[in-house]
Design a protein around this motif. Structure first.
Motif, PDB file in Angstrom:
ATOM      1  N   ALA A  21       0.835  -1.210   0.000  1.00 12.56           N
ATOM      2  CA  ALA A  21       0.000   0.000   0.000  1.00 12.56           C
ATOM      3  C   ALA A  21       0.867   1.256   0.000  1.00 12.56           C
ATOM      4  O   ALA A  21       0.555   2.246  -0.669  1.00 12.56           O
ATOM      5  N   ALA A  22       1.964   1.211   0.746  1.00 10.47           N
ATOM      6  CA  ALA A  22       2.879   2.361   0.774  1.00 10.47           C
ATOM      7  C   ALA A  22       3.521   2.578  -0.602  1.00 10.47           C
ATOM      8  O   ALA A  22       3.698   3.720  -1.039  1.00 10.47           O
ATOM      9  N   LEU A  23       3.852   1.492  -1.282  1.00  8.61           N
ATOM     10  CA  LEU A  23       4.399   1.606  -2.638  1.00  8.61           C
ATOM     11  C   LEU A  23       3.384   2.251  -3.583  1.00  8.61           C
ATOM     12  O   LEU A  23       3.723   3.133  -4.370  1.00  8.61           O
ATOM     13  N   VAL A  24       2.140   1.829  -3.486  1.00  4.19           N
ATOM     14  CA  VAL A  24       1.087   2.397  -4.334  1.00  4.19           C
ATOM     15  C   VAL A  24       0.899   3.875  -4.005  1.00  4.19           C
ATOM     16  O   VAL A  24       0.818   4.723  -4.896  1.00  4.19           O
ATOM     17  N   GLY A  25       0.842   4.192  -2.709  1.00  7.33           N
ATOM     18  CA  GLY A  25       0.707   5.590  -2.298  1.00  7.33           C
ATOM     19  C   GLY A  25       1.852   6.442  -2.814  1.00  7.33           C
ATOM     20  O   GLY A  25       1.655   7.576  -3.259  1.00  7.33           O
ATOM     21  N   GLY A  26       3.058   5.891  -2.797  1.00 10.12           N
ATOM     22  CA  GLY A  26       4.222   6.614  -3.323  1.00 10.12           C
ATOM     23  C   GLY A  26       4.110   6.875  -4.814  1.00 10.12           C
ATOM     24  O   GLY A  26       4.454   7.957  -5.296  1.00 10.12           O
ATOM     25  N   LEU A  27       3.594   5.895  -5.554  1.00 11.11           N
ATOM     26  CA  LEU A  27       3.407   6.080  -6.988  1.00 11.11           C
ATOM     27  C   LEU A  27       2.392   7.184  -7.262  1.00 11.11           C
ATOM     28  O   LEU A  27       2.633   8.073  -8.084  1.00 11.11           O
ATOM     29  N   LEU A  28       1.257   7.141  -6.570  1.00 13.35           N
ATOM     30  CA  LEU A  28       0.221   8.160  -6.778  1.00 13.35           C
ATOM     31  C   LEU A  28       0.743   9.541  -6.400  1.00 13.35           C
ATOM     32  O   LEU A  28       0.472  10.524  -7.094  1.00 13.35           O
ATOM     33  N   TYR A  29       1.502   9.616  -5.325  1.00 13.49           N
ATOM     34  CA  TYR A  29       2.095  10.893  -4.910  1.00 13.49           C
ATOM     35  C   TYR A  29       3.033  11.426  -5.991  1.00 13.49           C
ATOM     36  O   TYR A  29       2.967  12.588  -6.380  1.00 13.49           O
ATOM     37  N   ALA A  30       3.911  10.555  -6.491  1.00 13.19           N
ATOM     38  CA  ALA A  30       4.876  10.981  -7.505  1.00 13.19           C
ATOM     39  C   ALA A  30       4.181  11.398  -8.806  1.00 13.19           C
ATOM     40  O   ALA A  30       4.565  12.387  -9.434  1.00 13.19           O
ATOM     41  N   LEU A  31       3.150  10.669  -9.200  1.00 13.04           N
ATOM     42  CA  LEU A  31       2.438  10.979 -10.438  1.00 13.04           C
ATOM     43  C   LEU A  31       1.538  12.198 -10.312  1.00 13.04           C
ATOM     44  O   LEU A  31       1.522  13.053 -11.194  1.00 13.04           O
ATOM     45  N   TRP A  32       0.775  12.265  -9.236  1.00 10.49           N
ATOM     46  CA  TRP A  32      -0.315  13.229  -9.162  1.00 10.49           C
ATOM     47  C   TRP A  32      -0.046  14.445  -8.290  1.00 10.49           C
ATOM     48  O   TRP A  32      -0.611  15.504  -8.526  1.00 10.49           O
ATOM     49  N   VAL A  33       0.795  14.326  -7.285  1.00 12.89           N
ATOM     50  CA  VAL A  33       1.059  15.467  -6.402  1.00 12.89           C
ATOM     51  C   VAL A  33       2.264  16.251  -6.914  1.00 12.89           C
ATOM     52  O   VAL A  33       2.161  17.437  -7.215  1.00 12.89           O
ATOM     53  N   VAL A  34       3.410  15.579  -7.025  1.00 14.36           N
ATOM     54  CA  VAL A  34       4.610  16.288  -7.489  1.00 14.36           C
ATOM     55  C   VAL A  34       4.745  16.249  -9.008  1.00 14.36           C
ATOM     56  O   VAL A  34       5.572  16.952  -9.577  1.00 14.36           O
ATOM     57  N   GLU A  35       3.939  15.425  -9.668  1.00  9.57           N
ATOM     58  CA  GLU A  35       3.933  15.305 -11.126  1.00  9.57           C
ATOM     59  C   GLU A  35       5.348  15.077 -11.682  1.00  9.57           C
ATOM     60  O   GLU A  35       5.819  15.814 -12.546  1.00  9.57           O
ATOM     61  N   ASP A  36       6.003  14.050 -11.162  1.00 11.06           N
ATOM     62  CA  ASP A  36       7.336  13.662 -11.611  1.00 11.06           C
ATOM     63  C   ASP A  36       7.303  13.501 -13.129  1.00 11.06           C
ATOM     64  O   ASP A  36       6.640  12.611 -13.665  1.00 11.06           O
ATOM     65  N   GLU A  37       8.017  14.361 -13.824  1.00 11.34           N
ATOM     66  CA  GLU A  37       7.959  14.425 -15.288  1.00 11.34           C
ATOM     67  C   GLU A  37       8.331  13.101 -15.944  1.00 11.34           C
ATOM     68  O   GLU A  37       7.708  12.683 -16.922  1.00 11.34           O
ATOM     69  N   GLY A  38       9.344  12.451 -15.413  1.00 12.12           N
ATOM     70  CA  GLY A  38       9.768  11.177 -15.990  1.00 12.12           C
ATOM     71  C   GLY A  38       8.692  10.106 -15.886  1.00 12.12           C
ATOM     72  O   GLY A  38       8.498   9.319 -16.817  1.00 12.12           O
ATOM     73  N   LEU A  39       7.972  10.079 -14.766  1.00  8.42           N
ATOM     74  CA  LEU A  39       6.899   9.096 -14.596  1.00  8.42           C
ATOM     75  C   LEU A  39       5.646   9.493 -15.376  1.00  8.42           C
ATOM     76  O   LEU A  39       4.985   8.644 -15.962  1.00  8.42           O
ATOM     77  N   VAL A  40       5.331  10.778 -15.370  1.00 15.73           N
ATOM     78  CA  VAL A  40       4.144  11.249 -16.083  1.00 15.73           C
ATOM     79  C   VAL A  40       4.263  10.962 -17.577  1.00 15.73           C
ATOM     80  O   VAL A  40       3.300  10.565 -18.223  1.00 15.73           O
ATOM     81  N   LYS A  41       5.470  11.137 -18.128  1.00 19.26           N
ATOM     82  CA  LYS A  41       5.681  10.932 -19.561  1.00 19.26           C
ATOM     83  C   LYS A  41       5.989   9.475 -19.921  1.00 19.26           C
ATOM     84  O   LYS A  41       6.035   9.135 -21.090  1.00 19.26           O
ATOM     85  N   ALA A  42       6.212   8.638 -18.930  1.00 19.79           N
ATOM     86  CA  ALA A  42       6.560   7.234 -19.192  1.00 19.79           C
ATOM     87  C   ALA A  42       5.410   6.517 -19.885  1.00 19.79           C
ATOM     88  O   ALA A  42       4.236   6.859 -19.702  1.00 19.79           O
ATOM     89  N   ASP A  43       5.764   5.521 -20.661  1.00 18.97           N
ATOM     90  CA  ASP A  43       4.759   4.672 -21.289  1.00 18.97           C
ATOM     91  C   ASP A  43       3.928   4.014 -20.187  1.00 18.97           C
ATOM     92  O   ASP A  43       4.481   3.426 -19.253  1.00 18.97           O
TER      93      ASP A  43
END
Length: 195
Positions: A140-162
């Motif tokens: 659950a913490a891993l999933v929360g970290g992914l959502l945080y990186a994608l949606w809160v900080v909008e990590d460009e590398g993850l947002v643009k990833a396939d």
């Protein structure tokens, strides 16, 4: 102007509030803004919902459909879980609104409940063993970290990833968490040979 019923007014307020809370967050949405969007009086917003915080809690419901998670074998569960979470735009809006409003005690409590009910429980339900709860919480913490990186900080590398590649990589990480340190897919460090 056509006069609406109390229930129609309530539904208009709910719809306007849900839209504004998702777009702006809790702090940047006022009762006056909600009333203006609902074409009603701010006093009616309070009359129907009590407070802005109670209206927020009423409209920001975070759920996922568990069915797709039950239909896959455990060895594919991590990938499927990530895919389900990333496929629903409503999840993104509600998650962001909850995170942004989490400085309010009731909203933080809702975010904690969402974490438990949406991230931990579906995973724990699929696991066995004495450490199932810990493995579910790590996943659950891993999933929360992914959502945080994608949606809160909008990590460009993850947002643009396939998207498929992101799901595959993160699914593999989740599978490791689900397996635990002694599971078949884990990579335990080996001890150095004695000297």
């Amino acid at each position: 102007m056509v006069r609406r019923s109390g229930e129609a007014t309530r539904q208009e307020i709910r719809a306007a509030a849900a839209r504004l809370f998702r777009e702006r967050g809790f702090a940047r949405t006022s009762v006056r803004d909600i009333a203006a969007q609902a074409v009603t009086n701010p006093a009616l917003v309070i009359r129907h919902f009590g407070t802005k915080e109670l209206l927020f809690l009423d409209t920001m419901q975070f759920t996922i459909d568990d069915e797709p998670l039950l239909d896959v074998p455990l060895e594919r569960f991590g990938e499927r879980f990530v895919e389900v979470l990333l496929s629903d735009d409503d999840i993104r809006g509600v998650y962001l609104a909850l995170v942004r409003g989490s400085n309010e005690a009731q909203i933080r409590a809702r975010l904690q409940a969402v974490h438990e009910r949406t991230f931990v429980e579906p995973v724990r339900a699929r696991l066995e063993g004495p450490d199932a709860d810990v493995r579910a919480r790590i996943a659950a913490a891993l999933v929360g970290g992914l959502l945080y990186a994608l949606w809160v900080v909008e990590d460009e590398g993850l947002v643009k990833a396939d998207r498929g590649e992101l799901i595959a990589h993160y699914g593999a990480l989740l599978q490791q968490a689900l397996a635990g340190p002694t599971g078949p897919t884990s990579h335990r460090p080996t001890a150095a040979p004695p000297r």
